[in-house]
Design a protein around this motif. Structure first.
Motif, PDB file in Angstrom:
ATOM      1  N   PHE A   1      15.270  -1.795  16.524  1.00  0.00           N
ATOM      2  CA  PHE A   1      15.266  -1.343  15.132  1.00  0.00           C
ATOM      3  C   PHE A   1      14.667   0.051  14.995  1.00  0.00           C
ATOM      4  CE2 PHE A   1      13.184  -0.945  10.978  1.00  0.00           C
ATOM      5  CZ  PHE A   1      14.235  -1.254  10.122  1.00  0.00           C
ATOM      6  N   PHE A   2      13.505   0.282  15.600  1.00  0.00           N
ATOM      7  CA  PHE A   2      12.781   1.529  15.383  1.00  0.00           C
ATOM      8  C   PHE A   2      13.330   2.704  16.187  1.00  0.00           C
ATOM      9  CE2 PHE A   2       9.235  -1.400  14.090  1.00  0.00           C
ATOM     10  CZ  PHE A   2       9.127  -0.939  12.793  1.00  0.00           C
ATOM     11  N   ASN A   3      13.754   2.480  17.423  1.00  0.00           N
ATOM     12  CA  ASN A   3      14.273   3.561  18.256  1.00  0.00           C
ATOM     13  C   ASN A   3      15.072   2.984  19.423  1.00  0.00           C
ATOM     14  OD1 ASN A   3      14.843   5.832  19.735  1.00  0.00           O
ATOM     15  ND2 ASN A   3      12.727   6.453  20.068  1.00  0.00           N
ATOM     16  N   PRO A   4      16.388   2.817  19.257  1.00  0.00           N
ATOM     17  CA  PRO A   4      17.191   2.220  20.338  1.00  0.00           C
ATOM     18  C   PRO A   4      17.216   3.062  21.608  1.00  0.00           C
ATOM     19  CG  PRO A   4      18.612   3.114  18.619  1.00  0.00           C
ATOM     20  CD  PRO A   4      17.218   3.156  18.077  1.00  0.00           C
ATOM     21  N   GLY A   5      16.825   4.336  21.517  1.00  0.00           N
ATOM     22  CA  GLY A   5      16.770   5.157  22.711  1.00  0.00           C
ATOM     23  C   GLY A   5      15.775   4.658  23.736  1.00  0.00           C
ATOM     24  N   ALA A   6      14.754   3.911  23.285  1.00  0.00           N
ATOM     25  CA  ALA A   6      13.709   3.425  24.196  1.00  0.00           C
ATOM     26  C   ALA A   6      14.133   2.197  24.980  1.00  0.00           C
ATOM     27  CB  ALA A   6      12.436   3.130  23.408  1.00  0.00           C
ATOM     28  N   MET A   7      15.265   1.570  24.651  1.00  0.00           N
ATOM     29  CA  MET A   7      15.640   0.313  25.291  1.00  0.00           C
ATOM     30  C   MET A   7      15.888   0.468  26.793  1.00  0.00           C
ATOM     31  SD  MET A   7      18.107  -1.601  22.519  1.00  0.00           S
ATOM     32  CE  MET A   7      19.486  -0.518  22.920  1.00  0.00           C
ATOM     33  N   SER A   8      16.298   1.662  27.239  1.00  0.00           N
ATOM     34  CA  SER A   8      16.597   1.853  28.660  1.00  0.00           C
ATOM     35  C   SER A   8      15.342   1.830  29.531  1.00  0.00           C
ATOM     36  CB  SER A   8      17.352   3.165  28.869  1.00  0.00           C
ATOM     37  OG  SER A   8      16.583   4.264  28.406  1.00  0.00           O
ATOM     38  N   GLN A   9      14.162   1.771  28.912  1.00  0.00           N
ATOM     39  CA  GLN A   9      12.923   1.655  29.672  1.00  0.00           C
ATOM     40  C   GLN A   9      12.637   0.209  30.082  1.00  0.00           C
ATOM     41  OE1 GLN A   9      11.213   4.616  30.329  1.00  0.00           O
ATOM     42  NE2 GLN A   9      13.051   5.450  29.325  1.00  0.00           N
ATOM     43  N   VAL A  10      13.402  -0.749  29.551  1.00  0.00           N
ATOM     44  CA  VAL A  10      13.179  -2.171  29.829  1.00  0.00           C
ATOM     45  C   VAL A  10      13.840  -2.549  31.147  1.00  0.00           C
ATOM     46  CG1 VAL A  10      13.666  -4.525  29.055  1.00  0.00           C
ATOM     47  CG2 VAL A  10      12.973  -2.776  27.394  1.00  0.00           C
ATOM     48  N   ARG A  11      13.102  -3.260  31.966  1.00  0.00           N
ATOM     49  CA  ARG A  11      13.639  -3.818  33.216  1.00  0.00           C
ATOM     50  C   ARG A  11      13.836  -5.322  33.022  1.00  0.00           C
ATOM     51  NH1 ARG A  11      13.936   0.952  34.017  1.00  0.00           N
ATOM     52  NH2 ARG A  11      15.991   0.196  33.426  1.00  0.00           N
ATOM     53  N   GLY A  12      14.966  -5.827  33.440  1.00  0.00           N
ATOM     54  CA  GLY A  12      15.259  -7.246  33.252  1.00  0.00           C
ATOM     55  C   GLY A  12      15.657  -7.535  31.828  1.00  0.00           C
ATOM     56  N   ARG A  13      15.131  -8.620  31.280  1.00  0.00           N
ATOM     57  CA  ARG A  13      15.445  -9.044  29.921  1.00  0.00           C
ATOM     58  C   ARG A  13      14.162  -9.260  29.130  1.00  0.00           C
ATOM     59  NH1 ARG A  13      19.412 -13.890  31.623  1.00  0.00           N
ATOM     60  NH2 ARG A  13      17.818 -13.964  33.258  1.00  0.00           N
ATOM     61  N   LEU A  14      14.211  -8.951  27.848  1.00  0.00           N
ATOM     62  CA  LEU A  14      13.043  -9.062  26.960  1.00  0.00           C
ATOM     63  C   LEU A  14      13.475  -9.667  25.636  1.00  0.00           C
ATOM     64  CD1 LEU A  14      10.148  -8.369  25.926  1.00  0.00           C
ATOM     65  CD2 LEU A  14      11.009  -6.078  25.386  1.00  0.00           C
ATOM     66  N   ALA A  15      12.784 -10.736  25.234  1.00  0.00           N
ATOM     67  CA  ALA A  15      13.021 -11.354  23.925  1.00  0.00           C
ATOM     68  C   ALA A  15      11.725 -11.317  23.122  1.00  0.00           C
ATOM     69  CB  ALA A  15      13.498 -12.793  24.082  1.00  0.00           C
ATOM     70  N   SER A  16      11.820 -10.905  21.851  1.00  0.00           N
ATOM     71  CA  SER A  16      10.668 -10.870  20.948  1.00  0.00           C
ATOM     72  C   SER A  16      11.017 -11.659  19.703  1.00  0.00           C
ATOM     73  CB  SER A  16      10.308  -9.430  20.568  1.00  0.00           C
ATOM     74  OG  SER A  16       9.880  -8.691  21.689  1.00  0.00           O
ATOM     75  N   MET A  17      10.135 -12.588  19.341  1.00  0.00           N
ATOM     76  CA  MET A  17      10.321 -13.419  18.147  1.00  0.00           C
ATOM     77  C   MET A  17       9.062 -13.341  17.312  1.00  0.00           C
ATOM     78  SD  MET A  17      12.015 -16.516  20.300  1.00  0.00           S
ATOM     79  CE  MET A  17      11.031 -15.981  21.718  1.00  0.00           C
ATOM     80  N   ALA A  18       9.198 -13.008  16.020  1.00  0.00           N
ATOM     81  CA  ALA A  18       8.022 -12.765  15.177  1.00  0.00           C
ATOM     82  C   ALA A  18       8.231 -13.337  13.781  1.00  0.00           C
ATOM     83  CB  ALA A  18       7.739 -11.270  15.094  1.00  0.00           C
ATOM     84  N   GLY A  19       7.112 -13.634  13.148  1.00  0.00           N
ATOM     85  CA  GLY A  19       7.117 -14.072  11.756  1.00  0.00           C
ATOM     86  C   GLY A  19       5.908 -13.524  11.037  1.00  0.00           C
ATOM     87  N   TYR A  20       6.083 -13.179   9.772  1.00  0.00           N
ATOM     88  CA  TYR A  20       5.030 -12.561   8.971  1.00  0.00           C
ATOM     89  C   TYR A  20       4.915 -13.313   7.645  1.00  0.00           C
ATOM     90  CZ  TYR A  20       6.811  -8.936  12.057  1.00  0.00           C
ATOM     91  OH  TYR A  20       7.281  -8.258  13.152  1.00  0.00           O
ATOM     92  N   VAL A  21       3.702 -13.517   7.201  1.00  0.00           N
ATOM     93  CA  VAL A  21       3.451 -14.033   5.866  1.00  0.00           C
ATOM     94  C   VAL A  21       2.909 -12.879   5.036  1.00  0.00           C
ATOM     95  CG1 VAL A  21       2.126 -15.633   4.456  1.00  0.00           C
ATOM     96  CG2 VAL A  21       3.021 -16.376   6.670  1.00  0.00           C
ATOM     97  N   VAL A  22       3.632 -12.525   4.000  1.00  0.00           N
ATOM     98  CA  VAL A  22       3.248 -11.417   3.137  1.00  0.00           C
ATOM     99  C   VAL A  22       2.780 -12.004   1.809  1.00  0.00           C
ATOM    100  CG1 VAL A  22       3.992  -9.263   2.061  1.00  0.00           C
ATOM    101  CG2 VAL A  22       4.974  -9.977   4.252  1.00  0.00           C
ATOM    102  N   ALA A  23       1.520 -11.730   1.467  1.00  0.00           N
ATOM    103  CA  ALA A  23       0.915 -12.267   0.242  1.00  0.00           C
ATOM    104  C   ALA A  23       0.567 -11.116  -0.692  1.00  0.00           C
ATOM    105  CB  ALA A  23      -0.322 -13.076   0.583  1.00  0.00           C
ATOM    106  N   PRO A  24       1.506 -10.704  -1.540  1.00  0.00           N
ATOM    107  CA  PRO A  24       1.232  -9.619  -2.476  1.00  0.00           C
ATOM    108  C   PRO A  24       0.618 -10.143  -3.773  1.00  0.00           C
ATOM    109  CG  PRO A  24       3.541 -10.202  -2.594  1.00  0.00           C
ATOM    110  CD  PRO A  24       2.903 -11.145  -1.599  1.00  0.00           C
ATOM    111  N   SER A  25       0.016  -9.246  -4.524  1.00  0.00           N
ATOM    112  CA  SER A  25      -0.502  -9.566  -5.850  1.00  0.00           C
ATOM    113  C   SER A  25      -0.171  -8.409  -6.782  1.00  0.00           C
ATOM    114  CB  SER A  25      -2.017  -9.783  -5.805  1.00  0.00           C
ATOM    115  OG  SER A  25      -2.541  -9.977  -7.106  1.00  0.00           O
ATOM    116  N   ALA A  26       0.376  -8.720  -7.965  1.00  0.00           N
ATOM    117  CA  ALA A  26       0.728  -7.694  -8.944  1.00  0.00           C
ATOM    118  C   ALA A  26       0.493  -8.263 -10.343  1.00  0.00           C
ATOM    119  CB  ALA A  26       2.187  -7.259  -8.782  1.00  0.00           C
TER     120      ALA A  26
END
Length: 433
Positions: free
Chosen positions: A41-66
């Motif tokens: 997402f941020f910079n696909p040019g950096a992907m060629s630095q990866v050796r093998g395979r890499l998987a990232s899975m993330a979740g965020y809880v965003v608690a705003p107040s207005a």
């Protein structure tokens, strides 16, 4: 009337929550990141630095107040300028969960493939049904699901380039109350309206707009290793145009049935053109020594594309136009990392300043009571196994008080001030195999 707008968690429309690792340092290292899958997402040019395979899975809880604090909200001066009745709406912001998944695979020593599924835009808010600003906003919900296949090429040992294709599905739901008493007085005058009980704030109806769209875009990036300790990165994300097809539904009091003559305030289809703006991200990271590293970035977003949002109803209902006049913005971030002696864990912290595109109180919508914000973040990475890392991070966003002085469709004035803050927590797993 219906107002179409795009509310989000970060300033303007950007949802920065694409990497828990980067959240810990306020995303200051995002353009030069080569250790988790968010590089798709941020910079696909950096992907060629990866050796093998890499998987990232993330979740965020965003608690705003207005929370809104009224000062002088009132009806149109032409209708007497009486104060708007109702409460202050409660805490309009809702808890939001943001997931993302990234996968990067080395195809050859110089070529890598990546794929991401993320939510670059998404938010919900809702006010009490009887609040003072009900004629401008009640419920606002929007979600964008983005599919992002990418390729990266290592041009030289120092320079890598990358490009991605984005397919976005946008879904939205917006509601507000309709003051048929004020509409009647403005259209027909007091004599026929008073006899039907059609007086300002005495004959409320309801409007809702539900729609979806598919849009397409691109992203490009370049990664440059000045040396083993210093990395530079830049990326560009292309604007995405959405042609939102919606169903508009109106609830009209029986006493206001006369106002539906001429095919107005009847259920119909509608279309709204929305452009999600392009942006450019610049960054660098530098390892000071085996323990300490610093990073910084700057993000420019082309918000001045958003001048107005116009909803075209296929009935005789006149177009609904929201005057935005948004301005281009910058986001600046700086981060510090500390690596433990055994390389088992890493601590990081960061700070960012995030400008709002909203130019002034007259153009601030209760659907987007946005203001500039200041990120203060902290995070930790722990190596569970040699090929598995767990990231955890927390961010608190301090926000400037946001004044609002906005007129609605019947010239009603919503005047007051918003107090806002956001808390974000996230967990992520990286797996190399």
């Amino acid at each position: 009337m219906v107002f179409f707008s795009i509310p989000t968690m970060s300033a303007g429309i950007a949802v920065m929550e694409q990497s828990v690792k980067e959240l810990g340092q306020a995303f200051s290292g995002a353009p030069t990141n080569i250790t988790d899958g968010s590089m798709v997402f941020f910079n696909p040019g950096a992907m060629s630095q990866v050796r093998g395979r890499l998987a990232s899975m993330a979740g965020y809880v965003v608690a705003p107040s207005a929370t809104f604090h009224n000062s002088a909200s009132q009806l149109s001066p032409a209708l007497g300028g009486a104060p708007l009745r109702g409460n202050e709406g409660g805490d309009a912001a809702n808890l939001v969960f943001v997931p993302n998944i990234y996968y990067v695979q080395e195809l050859t020593k110089r070529v890598a493939f990546g794929f991401g599924i993320n939510t670059p835009v998404g938010m919900r808010n809702s006010y009490d049904s009887g609040w003072k600003g009900r004629y401008q906003a009640l419920d606002s919900e929007i979600a964008v699901l983005n599919f992002n296949p990418s390729l990266s090429l290592k041009v030289t040992e120092k320079l890598s380039l990358g490009a991605g294709f984005n397919v976005q599905y946008l879904r939205t739901r917006l509601t507000n109350a309709v003051d048929f008493g004020s509409i009647c007085l403005q259209a027909l005058g007091p004599a026929p309206c008073a006899g039907q009980g059609l007086l300002p704030q005495a004959a409320d109806g309801h409007a809702s707009l539900k729609g979806d769209s598919v849009g397409f875009g691109y992203n490009f990036g370049a990664f440059y290793a000045l040396n083993q300790d210093t990395h530079l990165g830049v990326s560009y994300r292309f604007r995405v145009a959405h042609d939102v097809h919606s169903n508009a539904n109106f609830s009209v009091p029986d006493s206001a049935a006369v106002l539906t003559q001429g095919d107005r305030f009847v259920d119909t289809h509608a279309r709204t053109s929305v452009t999600l703006p392009d942006n450019v991200l610049f960054g660098f990271s530098h390892r000071l020594n085996p323990r300490w590293a610093i990073s910084a970035d700057a993000l420019w977003t082309h918000w001045s594309l958003v001048r107005e949002l116009r909803t075209d109803f296929l009935s005789a209902q006149r177009d609904d136009v929201v005057d935005m006049k948004w301005q281009d913005t910058w986001r600046y971030a700086f981060g510090i990392n500390y690596l433990s002696e055994g390389n088992k864990w890493m601590l990081r912290t960061g700070f960012a300043y995030d400008q709002t595109p909203v130019p002034n109180a007259q153009h601030r919508s209760p659907r987007i009571p946005d203001s500039s914000r200041y990120w203060l973040t902290a995070g930790v990475t722990y190596a569970v196994l040699k090929n598995v890392n767990i990231h955890a991070a927390y961010a608190h966003l301090f926000m400037d008080d946001a004044t609002i002085n906005r007129r609605g469709a019947t010239a009603d004035l919503l005047a007051g001030q918003y107090s806002e803050q956001v808390n974000i927590g996230g967990l992520q797993m990286d797996w190399r195999f």
